[in-house]
Each structure stands twice: as C-alpha cells, then as structure tokens.
Design a protein around this motif. Structure first.
Motif, short mmCIF file in Angstrom:
data_model
loop_
_atom_site.label_atom_id
_atom_site.label_comp_id
_atom_site.label_asym_id
_atom_site.label_seq_id
_atom_site.Cartn_x
_atom_site.Cartn_y
_atom_site.Cartn_z
N ASP A 87 0.83 -1.21 0.00
CA ASP A 87 0.00 0.00 0.00
C ASP A 87 0.86 1.26 0.00
N ASP A 88 1.88 1.27 0.85
CA ASP A 88 2.78 2.41 0.96
C ASP A 88 3.51 2.65 -0.37
N ALA A 89 4.02 1.60 -0.98
CA ALA A 89 4.76 1.75 -2.24
C ALA A 89 3.84 2.24 -3.35
N LEU A 90 2.64 1.70 -3.43
CA LEU A 90 1.72 2.13 -4.48
C LEU A 90 1.37 3.61 -4.33
N MET A 91 0.96 4.01 -3.16
CA MET A 91 0.52 5.40 -2.97
C MET A 91 1.68 6.38 -3.16
N ASN A 92 2.85 6.06 -2.63
CA ASN A 92 3.97 6.99 -2.76
C ASN A 92 4.57 7.01 -4.16
N THR A 93 4.52 5.90 -4.88
CA THR A 93 4.99 5.91 -6.27
C THR A 93 4.03 6.74 -7.12
N LEU A 94 2.74 6.64 -6.85
CA LEU A 94 1.77 7.49 -7.55
C LEU A 94 2.04 8.97 -7.27
N LEU A 95 2.37 9.29 -6.03
CA LEU A 95 2.68 10.69 -5.68
C LEU A 95 3.89 11.20 -6.45
N LYS A 96 4.87 10.34 -6.71
CA LYS A 96 6.07 10.76 -7.46
C LYS A 96 5.72 11.23 -8.87
N PHE A 97 4.59 10.76 -9.39
CA PHE A 97 4.14 11.22 -10.70
C PHE A 97 3.24 12.44 -10.61
N GLY A 98 3.04 12.94 -9.44
CA GLY A 98 2.17 14.09 -9.28
C GLY A 98 0.70 13.71 -9.44
N GLY A 101 -5.45 14.51 -6.45
CA GLY A 101 -6.22 14.01 -5.31
C GLY A 101 -7.22 12.94 -5.71
N SER A 102 -7.86 13.13 -6.87
CA SER A 102 -8.85 12.13 -7.31
C SER A 102 -8.19 10.79 -7.60
N HIS A 103 -6.97 10.80 -8.16
CA HIS A 103 -6.24 9.56 -8.41
C HIS A 103 -5.91 8.86 -7.09
N MET A 104 -5.43 9.64 -6.13
CA MET A 104 -5.03 9.07 -4.85
C MET A 104 -6.24 8.52 -4.10
N ALA A 156 8.98 4.96 -9.90
CA ALA A 156 8.57 6.00 -10.84
C ALA A 156 9.47 6.01 -12.06
N TRP A 157 10.77 5.83 -11.85
CA TRP A 157 11.71 5.79 -12.97
C TRP A 157 11.41 4.61 -13.88
N LEU A 158 11.15 3.44 -13.31
CA LEU A 158 10.82 2.26 -14.11
C LEU A 158 9.50 2.42 -14.86
N ALA A 159 8.56 3.17 -14.28
CA ALA A 159 7.25 3.37 -14.91
C ALA A 159 7.33 4.26 -16.15
N GLU A 160 8.44 4.95 -16.32
CA GLU A 160 8.59 5.82 -17.49
C GLU A 160 9.20 5.08 -18.67
N LYS A 175 1.34 6.26 -17.69
CA LYS A 175 0.16 6.77 -18.38
C LYS A 175 -1.00 5.78 -18.27
N GLU A 176 -0.69 4.49 -18.37
CA GLU A 176 -1.73 3.47 -18.27
C GLU A 176 -2.37 3.47 -16.88
N MET A 177 -1.56 3.57 -15.82
CA MET A 177 -2.10 3.57 -14.46
C MET A 177 -2.90 4.83 -14.19
N MET A 178 -2.39 5.98 -14.62
CA MET A 178 -3.14 7.23 -14.41
C MET A 178 -4.44 7.19 -15.20
N GLY A 179 -4.42 6.62 -16.40
CA GLY A 179 -5.64 6.48 -17.19
C GLY A 179 -6.65 5.58 -16.50
N LEU A 180 -6.17 4.47 -15.95
CA LEU A 180 -7.06 3.55 -15.22
C LEU A 180 -7.69 4.25 -14.03
N LEU A 181 -6.90 4.97 -13.25
CA LEU A 181 -7.43 5.66 -12.09
C LEU A 181 -8.38 6.78 -12.48
#
Length: 188
Positions: A87-98, A101-104, A156-160, A175-181
């Motif tokens: 949970d911690d890794a998912l939420m904080n990795t999402l934060l690294k992409f900016g 609030g709705s995504h989080m 975050a680096w690997l997600a790019e 982009k895929e994860m942000m699109g899904l959210l």
C-alpha cells in the motif's frame, strides 16, 4: 482482495495463512475491514524476489498497466507486513508522478488485502526480469545503496520505460495507471 501472483522464490519467503493471505497486523487491520469487491481493477499483480547488493528486494508489476513497484532491502518483519509495504509503495509511487487528489482517493478506495498464489504469466515475468536489470543498472550507474532508498523514485523511474504487451504493443506504465485511475474516478 488484490491478487498477487508470486514467483516460487517469493512465495516460499512469505508468511502466509493456509488461504494464501497474510495475518492481520495493527498496520493492516484497516484494509481487512474494507468491504469485499466483486471486481477490483487494482488487482492482478505479479511479484518477484530478487537479490541486489546482497539485499532482498521485491519487484511488483500490475498486469494490465505494467505499473511497477519497488520494495528494496526487505527484512523478515517486512515480509510479515507486505500488505502495508505494498500500500505504501503504491501510494507513494503514484505521488512521485504528481497524481491528483482524485487519483489518490480512487487508488485508496480499491486497496484490499493481498491474496497470493503462484500462477504466473510468462509475459509479465518477462517484464519483471527486464525491470530487475534496469533497477540493477540504476543502482550501479547512480551509485545508490539499495538499503538507503525507499524505492518510490525507482518505481517512478521504471514506470517511465515503455513495456511491450503481447497483442497490445507498447505501453507507458505511468500513463496506463493514471488512465485507469482517471476512468475509475469518473465512474463515481
């Protein structure tokens, strides 16, 4: 539940109950109180245990989006708390992409306990192997000590990096994860 298909190497290290879940701990009690979902779009992750700089690291990737999570330098107590670490890794990795609030909020709404098995997809395992090589290169090139990082920036680096998915071509995981959210947030 969030389905996690673990490699045998990872599965053997996990302190699981007979039904493939982790015991409830004070840190994870809240996710076990969440209502059950028929379909959880944040489910279906693959995980692999790798050794880098003589430390246990877990690499996770979401099947649909190929979004990566990096859990570096894990010790035995960290494996007990893998629900919380996930949970911690998912939420904080999402934060690294900016993430907005709705995504989080959407990601948080779908967090559930991990349900672990060993039914792995070769395609996703190929992504995990490539991630390991890229993460190892990052550690070497930037002269990072894996025991001194959180893994959020590495995820975050690997997600790019683009990932190939049979029948879908190239995907950009962030982009895929942000699109899904975004799609999930617009439904509510």
């Amino acid at each position: 539940m969030i389905q996690l298909q673990a490699t045998h190497k990872l599965y053997e290290r996990l302190p699981l109950t007979s039904d493939g879940q982790f015991n409830v701990t004070p840190r994870t009690e809240w996710i076990y109180k969440q209502p059950l979902l028929d379909i959880n779009p944040l489910s279906h992750w693959h995980g692999n245990l790798v050794t880098l700089q003589r430390r246990n690291c877990v690499l996770l990737v979401h099947d649909e989006t190929r979004f990566p999570l990096v859990l570096p330098a894990l010790t035995k107590p960290d494996f007990v708390e893998l629900n919380d670490r996930f949970d911690d890794a998912l939420m904080n990795t999402l934060l690294k992409f900016g993430a907005e609030g709705s995504h989080m909020e959407t990601a948080h709404r779908y967090l559930r306990p991990l349900q672990v098995d060993t039914q792995c997809s070769r395609s996703v395992q190929g992504t995990l192997n490539r991630m390991k090589e890229e993460f190892d290169h990052l550690l070497h090139y930037d002269q990072l000590n894996v025991a001194e990082i959180t893994g959020y920036n590495a995820g975050a680096w690997l997600a790019e990096s683009p990932r190939t998915v049979k029948g879908r071509g190239y995907l950009w995981p962030h982009k895929e994860m942000m699109g899904l959210l975004s799609r999930l947030a617009s439904r509510e």
